[in-house]
Motif scaffolding. Structure first.
Motif, PDB file in Angstrom:
ATOM      1  N   GLN A 245       0.857  -1.197   0.000  1.00  4.88           N
ATOM      2  CA  GLN A 245       0.000   0.000   0.000  1.00  4.88           C
ATOM      3  C   GLN A 245       0.890   1.243   0.000  1.00  4.88           C
ATOM      4  N   ASP A 246       0.691   2.059  -1.021  1.00  2.00           N
ATOM      5  CA  ASP A 246       1.435   3.325  -1.147  1.00  2.00           C
ATOM      6  C   ASP A 246       0.585   4.447  -0.541  1.00  2.00           C
ATOM      7  N   HIS A 247       1.184   5.576  -0.289  1.00  3.75           N
ATOM      8  CA  HIS A 247       0.466   6.739   0.274  1.00  3.75           C
ATOM      9  C   HIS A 247       0.686   7.925  -0.653  1.00  3.75           C
ATOM     10  N   LYS A 248      -0.342   8.211  -1.460  1.00  2.00           N
ATOM     11  CA  LYS A 248      -0.209   9.230  -2.508  1.00  2.00           C
ATOM     12  C   LYS A 248      -0.282  10.651  -1.948  1.00  2.00           C
ATOM     13  N   ARG A 249      -1.038  10.813  -0.869  1.00  3.50           N
ATOM     14  CA  ARG A 249      -1.274  12.184  -0.391  1.00  3.50           C
ATOM     15  C   ARG A 249      -0.053  12.694   0.384  1.00  3.50           C
ATOM     16  N   THR A 259       1.044  13.127  -4.602  1.00  2.00           N
ATOM     17  CA  THR A 259       2.491  13.103  -4.834  1.00  2.00           C
ATOM     18  C   THR A 259       2.806  11.852  -5.661  1.00  2.00           C
ATOM     19  N   GLY A 260       4.084  11.641  -5.931  1.00  2.00           N
ATOM     20  CA  GLY A 260       4.482  10.387  -6.585  1.00  2.00           C
ATOM     21  C   GLY A 260       4.366   9.207  -5.638  1.00  2.00           C
ATOM     22  N   GLY A 261       4.140   9.477  -4.348  1.00  2.00           N
ATOM     23  CA  GLY A 261       4.071   8.422  -3.316  1.00  2.00           C
ATOM     24  C   GLY A 261       4.998   8.799  -2.171  1.00  2.00           C
ATOM     25  N   MET A 306       4.152  -5.850 -14.602  1.00  2.00           N
ATOM     26  CA  MET A 306       2.820  -5.241 -14.691  1.00  2.00           C
ATOM     27  C   MET A 306       2.435  -4.811 -13.277  1.00  2.00           C
ATOM     28  N   TYR A 307       2.006  -3.569 -13.165  1.00  2.00           N
ATOM     29  CA  TYR A 307       1.710  -3.005 -11.840  1.00  2.00           C
ATOM     30  C   TYR A 307       0.246  -2.594 -11.854  1.00  2.00           C
ATOM     31  N   GLY A 308      -0.569  -3.348 -11.123  1.00  2.00           N
ATOM     32  CA  GLY A 308      -1.983  -3.003 -11.021  1.00  2.00           C
ATOM     33  C   GLY A 308      -2.219  -2.129  -9.804  1.00  2.00           C
ATOM     34  N   ILE A 322      -3.497   0.636 -14.620  1.00  2.00           N
ATOM     35  CA  ILE A 322      -2.484  -0.392 -14.896  1.00  2.00           C
ATOM     36  C   ILE A 322      -1.208   0.337 -15.321  1.00  2.00           C
ATOM     37  N   ASN A 323      -0.111   0.031 -14.649  1.00  2.00           N
ATOM     38  CA  ASN A 323       1.173   0.631 -15.002  1.00  2.00           C
ATOM     39  C   ASN A 323       2.111  -0.438 -15.557  1.00  2.00           C
ATOM     40  N   SER A 324       3.112   0.019 -16.270  1.00  2.00           N
ATOM     41  CA  SER A 324       3.927  -0.942 -17.020  1.00  2.00           C
ATOM     42  C   SER A 324       5.345  -1.068 -16.463  1.00  2.00           C
ATOM     43  N   ARG A 325       5.497  -0.910 -15.176  1.00  2.00           N
ATOM     44  CA  ARG A 325       6.836  -0.824 -14.552  1.00  2.00           C
ATOM     45  C   ARG A 325       6.693  -1.117 -13.066  1.00  2.00           C
ATOM     46  N   PHE A 326       7.817  -1.144 -12.350  1.00  2.00           N
ATOM     47  CA  PHE A 326       7.762  -1.222 -10.889  1.00  2.00           C
ATOM     48  C   PHE A 326       7.178   0.080 -10.339  1.00  2.00           C
ATOM     49  N   GLY A 327       6.439  -0.006  -9.251  1.00  2.00           N
ATOM     50  CA  GLY A 327       6.008   1.202  -8.541  1.00  2.00           C
ATOM     51  C   GLY A 327       7.190   1.800  -7.795  1.00  2.00           C
ATOM     52  N   ASP A 328       7.107   3.063  -7.545  1.00  2.00           N
ATOM     53  CA  ASP A 328       8.121   3.756  -6.763  1.00  2.00           C
ATOM     54  C   ASP A 328       7.359   4.537  -5.691  1.00  2.00           C
ATOM     55  N   PRO A 329       7.364   4.133  -4.449  1.00  2.00           N
ATOM     56  CA  PRO A 329       8.343   3.323  -3.718  1.00  2.00           C
ATOM     57  C   PRO A 329       8.130   1.805  -3.677  1.00  2.00           C
ATOM     58  N   GLU A 330       7.055   1.275  -4.240  1.00  2.00           N
ATOM     59  CA  GLU A 330       6.727  -0.138  -4.006  1.00  2.00           C
ATOM     60  C   GLU A 330       7.863  -1.102  -4.380  1.00  2.00           C
ATOM     61  N   ALA A 331       8.685  -0.724  -5.378  1.00  2.00           N
ATOM     62  CA  ALA A 331       9.793  -1.609  -5.783  1.00  2.00           C
ATOM     63  C   ALA A 331      10.697  -1.930  -4.600  1.00  2.00           C
TER      64      ALA A 331
HETATM   65  N1  GLY Z   1       3.703   4.559  -6.300  1.00  2.00           N
HETATM   66  C1  GLY Z   1       3.050   5.095  -7.401  1.00  2.00           C
HETATM   67  C2  GLY Z   1       3.653   4.817  -8.699  1.00  2.00           C
HETATM   68  O1  GLY Z   1       4.735   4.296  -8.807  1.00  2.00           O
HETATM   69  O2  GLY Z   1       3.015   5.129  -9.703  1.00  2.00           O
END
Ligand code: GLY
Length: 470
Positions: A245-249, A259-261, A306-308, A322-331
């Protein structure tokens, strides 16, 4: 092991570089847009090289890679994938563990992803509609002309937008279709006060050509707990990672602008403690269907990460994006607990030979992002960041350099998130405490969200899901 090329230079890429260099025989080569000191160190230690350049220039990257005998490449950021860097590398005979431009379209054109789900009856698609001055966009910069022009067309679109916002009861999410660094989405009740503000914002997105002028989609507002589920895909097989779980706010208590996370956590095992195995399984089924449709119906085989972005609601799991890469910070969360060597996994992704036998450490993780003053608005001018490595070592936390630049041996903040601090532990709270102590070892004009991963915040997540699901 092949010479390995990484394209990109943020904290997410630092995490990838670190995971790849976990094996002694890997030579790491990196094409970056700013000098990330930690990635440079890993490069040098592995006997590889780095270069600073335009990370969206596929032709130049392919030339540089070819000269260095690169066998496997991992172009990482969304804009790099949208620019077709994988296409250029593959044309030069270099294997990639990332999607080509046509497959990465799932991320760089949100309407494309929605229409794919709708026309193939894939579960989890909320009500949505696409709006732009022109009726359809084929690819970046390639626009089919509509019948009307200028103000006349804008007025007509505004009328349609109003009708759809009313149809959804005024509770909507407005999303620029193209890439906006995660900061373009606005939702009523949060960044938008009411339906009128939503209509104005949708119109602004179209007029200003936010996200490259691909238009805007309007969706029903979703209530629930968001989670990120990333998976390795080899074109056919989709193998899931732990949920995050990321925190966007920007501010504590999930207040403030997007934010970007600002930070993220994962629990022990693959399922977040306030969600269910069924949420995980349903999300995985959706991603498998998307992967199958890309290959069978779109002729755009999906290889890479694949990042859902999902939301668990009272009616089940729905797709946010749907994103096509690692999440940042999730990676950083998932790579900290991946026990199978990342290069082996990426080789299999590229070669279409992925197996469902990845090994994960049973640990919880928390990432906190330290960001410059002013972020996510206009960040302060670059200022020096100093790390007390002795204190950092004692905390047990690990740091990842993000938007920083090294000049004359000193590290300076950039315009975006500066340093990610990772804690790993037996529980999310324990990992949070480690990350918190790690943050104290970083000196500079930076701040972070202190609440991410605390027991109090997790309790709120539990209560929210209980309230929704009874
Ligand atoms: N954590 C949000 C993103 O990578 O798009």
């Amino acid at each position: 092991m092949p010479n390995f090329l990484l394209v990109g230079n943020g904290a997410r890429e630092h995490a990838v570089a670190k995971a790849v260099c976990g094996r002694e025989d890997v030579k790491l080569f990196v094409y970056m847009s700013a000098k990330n000191p930690a990635i440079v160190k890993l490069c040098k230690e592995s006997g590889g090289e780095f270069i600073i350049g335009n990370i969206e220039n596929g032709e130049e990257i392919a030339k540089w890679a070819k000269e260095r005998g690169i066998e496997l490449a991992f172009p990482s950021p969304d804009a790099v994938l949208a620019a077709g860097v994988v296409d250029e590398l593959q044309n030069a005979g270099i294997k990639c563990a990332a999607p080509k431009k046509a497959a990465a379209r799932l991320e760089w054109d949100k309407n494309y992803a929605r229409e794919l789900m709708q026309k193939n009856s894939i579960e989890g698609c909320p009500k949505f509609k696409f709006f732009n001055l022109h009726k359809r966009v084929k690819s970046l910069g390639e626009i089919e002309k509509g019948a009307m022009n200028g103000n006349e067309e804008l007025d007509a679109v505004e009328k349609e937008i109003k009708e759809f916002v009313n149809e959804l009861g005024g509770e909507v999410a407005i999303k620029p279709c193209g890439l906006t660094g995660g900061k373009g989405v606005k939702v009523t009740g949060f960044q938008l006060k009411n339906a009128d503000e939503a209509i104005s914002y949708a119109k602004e997105v179209i007029e200003r050509k936010d996200g490259g002028g691909l238009g805007v989609i309007i969706e029903q507002k979703l209530i629930g707990e968001e989670f990120s589920l990333m998976a390795f895909c080899d074109g056919k097989k989709v193998v899931g990672m732990p949920m995050v779980q990321d925190h966007k706010r920007a501010y504590e208590g999930d207040e403030g602008p997007n934010t970007g996370g600002m930070g993220s956590y994962s629990g022990k095992g693959k399922v977040l403690p306030f969600l269910m195995q069924k949420d995980y399984d349903d999300a995985m089924k959706i991603m498998q269907k998307i992967c199958d449709c890309m290959r069978e119906k779109e002729g755009a085989e999906y290889k890479g990460i694949m990042y859902g972005g999902f939301i668990a609601t009272k009616d089940g799991v729905l797709v946010i994006e749907i994103n096509s890469r690692f999440g940042d910070p999730e990676a950083m969360n998932v790579l900290a607990v991946l026990k199978t060597p990342l290069n082996d996994v990426l080789q299999k992704v590229a070669g279409g030979k992925l197996e469902d036998n990845l090994r994960w450490e049973e640990k919880a993780t928390v990432v906190k992002y330290l960001v410059p003053q002013g972020y996510p608005g206009k960040s302060a001018e670059p200022s020096e960041i100093e790390i007390d490595f002795e204190k950092l070592g004692k905390s047990g936390a690990q740091i990842y350099y993000a938007s920083v630049n090294e000049r004359e041996g000193k590290v300076y903040s950039g315009k975006s998130r500066s340093i990610a601090v990772l804690g790993v532990g037996e529980s999310i709270d324990e990992a949070q405490e480690t990350a918190r102590k790690g943050c104290e070892a970083v000196k500079g004009k930076l701040w972070c969200r202190n609440d991410i991963g605390t027991e109090a915040l997790l309790q709120k997540r539990f209560e929210h899901m209980q309230e929704l699901r009874g």
